[in-house]
Design a protein around this motif. Structure first.
Motif, PDB file in Angstrom:
ATOM      1  N   MET A 153      21.210   1.613 -42.364  1.00  0.00           N
ATOM      2  CA  MET A 153      22.488   1.906 -41.697  1.00  0.00           C
ATOM      3  C   MET A 153      22.271   2.648 -40.371  1.00  0.00           C
ATOM      4  O   MET A 153      23.014   2.467 -39.422  1.00  0.00           O
ATOM      5  CB  MET A 153      23.377   2.761 -42.597  1.00  0.00           C
ATOM      6  N   SER A 154      21.223   3.489 -40.351  1.00  0.00           N
ATOM      7  CA  SER A 154      20.987   4.292 -39.139  1.00  0.00           C
ATOM      8  C   SER A 154      20.705   3.392 -37.940  1.00  0.00           C
ATOM      9  O   SER A 154      20.902   3.791 -36.790  1.00  0.00           O
ATOM     10  CB  SER A 154      19.816   5.240 -39.356  1.00  0.00           C
ATOM     11  N   HIS A 155      20.256   2.168 -38.224  1.00  0.00           N
ATOM     12  CA  HIS A 155      19.988   1.163 -37.201  1.00  0.00           C
ATOM     13  C   HIS A 155      21.220   0.971 -36.296  1.00  0.00           C
ATOM     14  O   HIS A 155      21.105   0.860 -35.078  1.00  0.00           O
ATOM     15  CB  HIS A 155      19.602  -0.116 -37.960  1.00  0.00           C
ATOM     16  N   PHE A 156      22.409   0.974 -36.901  1.00  0.00           N
ATOM     17  CA  PHE A 156      23.643   0.765 -36.134  1.00  0.00           C
ATOM     18  C   PHE A 156      23.949   1.970 -35.239  1.00  0.00           C
ATOM     19  O   PHE A 156      24.429   1.820 -34.132  1.00  0.00           O
ATOM     20  CB  PHE A 156      24.817   0.460 -37.077  1.00  0.00           C
ATOM     21  N   PHE A 157      23.645   3.148 -35.779  1.00  0.00           N
ATOM     22  CA  PHE A 157      23.857   4.364 -34.985  1.00  0.00           C
ATOM     23  C   PHE A 157      22.958   4.329 -33.740  1.00  0.00           C
ATOM     24  O   PHE A 157      23.418   4.597 -32.624  1.00  0.00           O
ATOM     25  CB  PHE A 157      23.535   5.598 -35.844  1.00  0.00           C
ATOM     26  N   TRP A 158      21.687   3.968 -33.916  1.00  0.00           N
ATOM     27  CA  TRP A 158      20.748   3.939 -32.786  1.00  0.00           C
ATOM     28  C   TRP A 158      21.109   2.862 -31.777  1.00  0.00           C
ATOM     29  O   TRP A 158      20.899   3.029 -30.579  1.00  0.00           O
ATOM     30  CB  TRP A 158      19.302   3.767 -33.281  1.00  0.00           C
ATOM     31  N   GLN A 159      21.646   1.761 -32.287  1.00  0.00           N
ATOM     32  CA  GLN A 159      22.111   0.727 -31.360  1.00  0.00           C
ATOM     33  C   GLN A 159      23.210   1.280 -30.463  1.00  0.00           C
ATOM     34  O   GLN A 159      23.248   1.029 -29.267  1.00  0.00           O
ATOM     35  CB  GLN A 159      22.669  -0.466 -32.132  1.00  0.00           C
ATOM     36  N   GLY A 160      24.105   2.046 -31.073  1.00  0.00           N
ATOM     37  CA  GLY A 160      25.183   2.692 -30.312  1.00  0.00           C
ATOM     38  C   GLY A 160      24.613   3.643 -29.278  1.00  0.00           C
ATOM     39  O   GLY A 160      25.085   3.699 -28.140  1.00  0.00           O
ATOM     40  N   CYS A 161      23.568   4.369 -29.665  1.00  0.00           N
ATOM     41  CA  CYS A 161      22.955   5.338 -28.745  1.00  0.00           C
ATOM     42  C   CYS A 161      22.416   4.654 -27.495  1.00  0.00           C
ATOM     43  O   CYS A 161      22.438   5.228 -26.408  1.00  0.00           O
ATOM     44  CB  CYS A 161      21.811   6.074 -29.440  1.00  0.00           C
ATOM     45  N   LEU A 162      21.911   3.442 -27.644  1.00  0.00           N
ATOM     46  CA  LEU A 162      21.317   2.739 -26.497  1.00  0.00           C
ATOM     47  C   LEU A 162      22.361   2.156 -25.552  1.00  0.00           C
ATOM     48  O   LEU A 162      22.066   1.877 -24.399  1.00  0.00           O
ATOM     49  CB  LEU A 162      20.415   1.607 -26.993  1.00  0.00           C
ATOM     50  N   HIS A 163      23.582   1.963 -26.060  1.00  0.00           N
ATOM     51  CA  HIS A 163      24.589   1.250 -25.282  1.00  0.00           C
ATOM     52  C   HIS A 163      24.836   1.833 -23.881  1.00  0.00           C
ATOM     53  O   HIS A 163      24.779   1.093 -22.893  1.00  0.00           O
ATOM     54  CB  HIS A 163      25.899   1.148 -26.078  1.00  0.00           C
ATOM     55  N   PRO A 164      25.096   3.150 -23.736  1.00  0.00           N
ATOM     56  CA  PRO A 164      25.365   3.657 -22.380  1.00  0.00           C
ATOM     57  C   PRO A 164      24.175   3.476 -21.432  1.00  0.00           C
ATOM     58  O   PRO A 164      24.349   3.415 -20.222  1.00  0.00           O
ATOM     59  CB  PRO A 164      25.629   5.154 -22.604  1.00  0.00           C
ATOM     60  N   LEU A 165      22.975   3.366 -21.999  1.00  0.00           N
ATOM     61  CA  LEU A 165      21.793   3.212 -21.154  1.00  0.00           C
ATOM     62  C   LEU A 165      21.625   1.780 -20.659  1.00  0.00           C
ATOM     63  O   LEU A 165      20.901   1.529 -19.703  1.00  0.00           O
ATOM     64  CB  LEU A 165      20.527   3.607 -21.932  1.00  0.00           C
ATOM     65  N   LEU A 166      22.296   0.849 -21.333  1.00  0.00           N
ATOM     66  CA  LEU A 166      22.123  -0.570 -20.983  1.00  0.00           C
ATOM     67  C   LEU A 166      23.245  -1.124 -20.109  1.00  0.00           C
ATOM     68  O   LEU A 166      23.205  -2.270 -19.706  1.00  0.00           O
ATOM     69  CB  LEU A 166      22.003  -1.413 -22.259  1.00  0.00           C
ATOM     70  N   VAL A 167      24.252  -0.297 -19.849  1.00  0.00           N
ATOM     71  CA  VAL A 167      25.358  -0.763 -19.000  1.00  0.00           C
ATOM     72  C   VAL A 167      25.300   0.010 -17.678  1.00  0.00           C
ATOM     73  O   VAL A 167      25.645   1.190 -17.627  1.00  0.00           O
ATOM     74  CB  VAL A 167      26.730  -0.547 -19.693  1.00  0.00           C
ATOM     75  N   PRO A 168      24.826  -0.635 -16.602  1.00  0.00           N
ATOM     76  CA  PRO A 168      24.629   0.076 -15.334  1.00  0.00           C
ATOM     77  C   PRO A 168      25.867   0.829 -14.845  1.00  0.00           C
ATOM     78  O   PRO A 168      25.750   1.946 -14.335  1.00  0.00           O
ATOM     79  CB  PRO A 168      24.229  -1.028 -14.358  1.00  0.00           C
ATOM     80  N   ALA A 169      27.064   0.234 -15.010  1.00  0.00           N
ATOM     81  CA  ALA A 169      28.275   0.894 -14.502  1.00  0.00           C
ATOM     82  C   ALA A 169      28.540   2.200 -15.258  1.00  0.00           C
ATOM     83  O   ALA A 169      28.960   3.199 -14.659  1.00  0.00           O
ATOM     84  CB  ALA A 169      29.468  -0.041 -14.630  1.00  0.00           C
ATOM     85  N   HIS A 170      28.275   2.218 -16.568  1.00  0.00           N
ATOM     86  CA  HIS A 170      28.474   3.440 -17.357  1.00  0.00           C
ATOM     87  C   HIS A 170      27.469   4.500 -16.918  1.00  0.00           C
ATOM     88  O   HIS A 170      27.793   5.682 -16.743  1.00  0.00           O
ATOM     89  CB  HIS A 170      28.274   3.165 -18.851  1.00  0.00           C
ATOM     90  N   LEU A 171      26.229   4.043 -16.749  1.00  0.00           N
ATOM     91  CA  LEU A 171      25.154   4.956 -16.363  1.00  0.00           C
ATOM     92  C   LEU A 171      25.444   5.585 -14.995  1.00  0.00           C
ATOM     93  O   LEU A 171      25.219   6.777 -14.789  1.00  0.00           O
ATOM     94  CB  LEU A 171      23.848   4.152 -16.320  1.00  0.00           C
ATOM     95  N   LEU A 172      25.973   4.771 -14.099  1.00  0.00           N
ATOM     96  CA  LEU A 172      26.279   5.235 -12.742  1.00  0.00           C
ATOM     97  C   LEU A 172      27.371   6.309 -12.775  1.00  0.00           C
ATOM     98  O   LEU A 172      27.257   7.342 -12.099  1.00  0.00           O
ATOM     99  CB  LEU A 172      26.737   4.033 -11.907  1.00  0.00           C
ATOM    100  N   VAL A 173      28.420   6.066 -13.576  1.00  0.00           N
ATOM    101  CA  VAL A 173      29.514   7.042 -13.676  1.00  0.00           C
ATOM    102  C   VAL A 173      29.000   8.332 -14.318  1.00  0.00           C
ATOM    103  O   VAL A 173      29.308   9.440 -13.855  1.00  0.00           O
ATOM    104  CB  VAL A 173      30.704   6.457 -14.477  1.00  0.00           C
ATOM    105  N   LEU A 174      28.194   8.194 -15.368  1.00  0.00           N
ATOM    106  CA  LEU A 174      27.660   9.384 -16.047  1.00  0.00           C
ATOM    107  C   LEU A 174      26.781  10.188 -15.096  1.00  0.00           C
ATOM    108  O   LEU A 174      26.846  11.426 -15.051  1.00  0.00           O
ATOM    109  CB  LEU A 174      26.859   8.975 -17.289  1.00  0.00           C
ATOM    110  N   LEU A 175      25.950   9.476 -14.323  1.00  0.00           N
ATOM    111  CA  LEU A 175      25.066  10.157 -13.362  1.00  0.00           C
ATOM    112  C   LEU A 175      25.890  10.902 -12.322  1.00  0.00           C
ATOM    113  O   LEU A 175      25.650  12.086 -12.050  1.00  0.00           O
ATOM    114  CB  LEU A 175      24.151   9.118 -12.695  1.00  0.00           C
ATOM    115  N   ALA A 176      26.897  10.220 -11.756  1.00  0.00           N
ATOM    116  CA  ALA A 176      27.713  10.838 -10.712  1.00  0.00           C
ATOM    117  C   ALA A 176      28.495  12.035 -11.256  1.00  0.00           C
ATOM    118  O   ALA A 176      28.543  13.097 -10.618  1.00  0.00           O
ATOM    119  CB  ALA A 176      28.666   9.812 -10.124  1.00  0.00           C
ATOM    120  N   LEU A 177      29.073  11.884 -12.454  1.00  0.00           N
ATOM    121  CA  LEU A 177      29.844  12.992 -13.033  1.00  0.00           C
ATOM    122  C   LEU A 177      28.920  14.168 -13.382  1.00  0.00           C
ATOM    123  O   LEU A 177      29.263  15.328 -13.142  1.00  0.00           O
ATOM    124  CB  LEU A 177      30.606  12.510 -14.274  1.00  0.00           C
ATOM    125  N   GLY A 178      27.735  13.845 -13.906  1.00  0.00           N
ATOM    126  CA  GLY A 178      26.759  14.891 -14.231  1.00  0.00           C
ATOM    127  C   GLY A 178      26.358  15.672 -12.989  1.00  0.00           C
ATOM    128  O   GLY A 178      26.297  16.903 -13.007  1.00  0.00           O
TER     129      GLY A 178
END
Lengths: 176, 197
Positions: free
Chosen positions: A1-26
């Motif tokens: 089951m933890s496999h699904f949690f880790w998949q979720g963890c990777l999601h923001p790292l694989l979407v450039p637009a999300h990563l860009l917003v997170l970087l800018a807000l950070g």
């Protein structure tokens, strides 16, 4: 089951637009006072959690990348200007980021995929997107003490430049 | 210690390959697009020379030029990129890029200290040409956002390399090294302009 949690963890790292917003807000949060950073992070986590939950009931968001890029562009410009922003504006920006990222992080309900697995993936997204923003804000906060925050402003310029060009491309494709 | 890193590497690799297609975004093309954008400026020596020159010039002029020029360059470069994306014709792109190396390299080798606004206008003007060349290629990228992030980061790192070279002026020998690099950049610019390089 933890496999699904880790998949979720990777999601923001694989979407450039999300990563860009997170970087800018950070980067922007790192330029603010510690109390503003704390408040913004709390608001962001609450907003992200709500938005991720809402993906189960709301229809898919249209033109999400366009909205994310406009937000990244605005955040990047604010980072370059290095302004002390009032709490209301920074909270608004944090909420906007959390809602856009959350609503754009839909987990498709494939046949045979239990609701519990979907919620586990959403939890993974909430965890990693919150941890990532906190880390970026922390790094930015300490980088601002080095060389008068030159590095942070330069990275802000990269974010602005990248967002502006892709935004122009998206708008051009939409219009033509 | 080595084994611990090896184990961590395997865990990361496992998570990356565990991706299923249950996502609205699969991330497909993002890494490839980023790498393609990141390596793009490195294939054109005319771009590399100018980016490094901007960093050296910023360091030569001191604060606030050291941060202002590397901030002005990517932002204005993006506007040049927008012109390229929109297909608005701009004459003399390649000569403009070559001339940027000649002018910026000459300012460094001759140790000219122009006023900040002059340096910023020069850098901004040249950035338009560099951005246009990149922007024209953006619509062909598999993942434009990852591509643009890659090449903007590469550009920034080249500026940082230039700043590092420029920072050598703290030492007498370093000043010679930095000015020599400026001379090489200016000469390379002549090579790009005449087609020798």
């Amino acid at each position: 089951m933890s496999h699904f949690f880790w998949q979720g963890c990777l999601h923001p790292l694989l979407v450039p637009a999300h990563l860009l917003v997170l970087l800018a807000l950070g980067l922007l949060l790192g330029q603010q006072t510690p109390s503003t950073i704390r408040t913004s992070l709390v608001v962001y986590v609450a907003g992200l959690g709500s938005a991720l939950f809402l993906t189960r009931v709301l229809p898919r968001m249209e033109q999400s990348e366009l909205s994310l890029l406009i937000l990244a562009l605005s955040l990047g410009l604010l980072v370059i200007l290095k302004l002390r922003i009032n709490l209301a504006l920074i909270v608004t920006l944090s909420i906007s980021a959390s809602l856009l990222i959350g609503l754009d992080s839909r987990v498709s309900a494939l046949p045979g995929l239990d609701a519990s697995k979907i919620y586990l993936q959403l939890l993974g997204i909430a965890f990693s997107a919150s941890l990532l923003l906190s880390l970026l804000a922390l790094i930015s906060f300490y980088l601002n003490k080095l060389l008068a925050g030159i590095a942070v402003r330069i990275i802000g310029a990269w974010v602005t430049a990248g967002s502006l060009m892709v935004l122009a491309l998206l708008l051009h494709e939409l219009i033509s | 210690m080595h084994n611990r890193y090896k184990k961590l590497g395997w865990i990361i690799a496992l998570f990356v390959f565990m991706q299923s297609a249950a996502w609205a975004h699969t991330g497909a093309g993002a890494i490839g697009g980023f790498m393609s954008g990141f390596t793009h400026p490195l294939y054109g020596w005319d771009h590399v020379a100018a980016m490094v020159a901007v960093g050296i010039l910023g360091a030569f002029l001191g604060r606030p030029a050291i941060w202002l020029l590397p901030v002005v360059f990517p932002v204005v470069m993006a506007f040049g990129g927008v012109l390229g994306i929109l297909g608005i014709s701009l004459p003399g792109i390649e000569p403009g890029i070559a001339i940027s190396s000649i002018v910026l390299g000459s300012l460094i080798v001759l140790a000219v200290h122009p006023p900040l606004w002059v340096a910023a206008v020069l850098v901004a003007g040249f950035a338009i040409f560099h951005g246009y060349a990149h922007g024209a290629e953006l619509p062909n990228a598999a993942n434009p956002l990852a591509y643009s992030a890659g090449f903007v980061i590469c550009t920034g790192l080249l500026h940082l390399l230039g700043i590092a070279i420029g920072e050598l002026i703290r030492w007498p020998w370093g000043k010679t090294v930095a000015r020599t690099v400026g001379g090489v950049i200016a000469l390379a610019g002549f090579g790009f302009l005449t087609g020798v390089l």
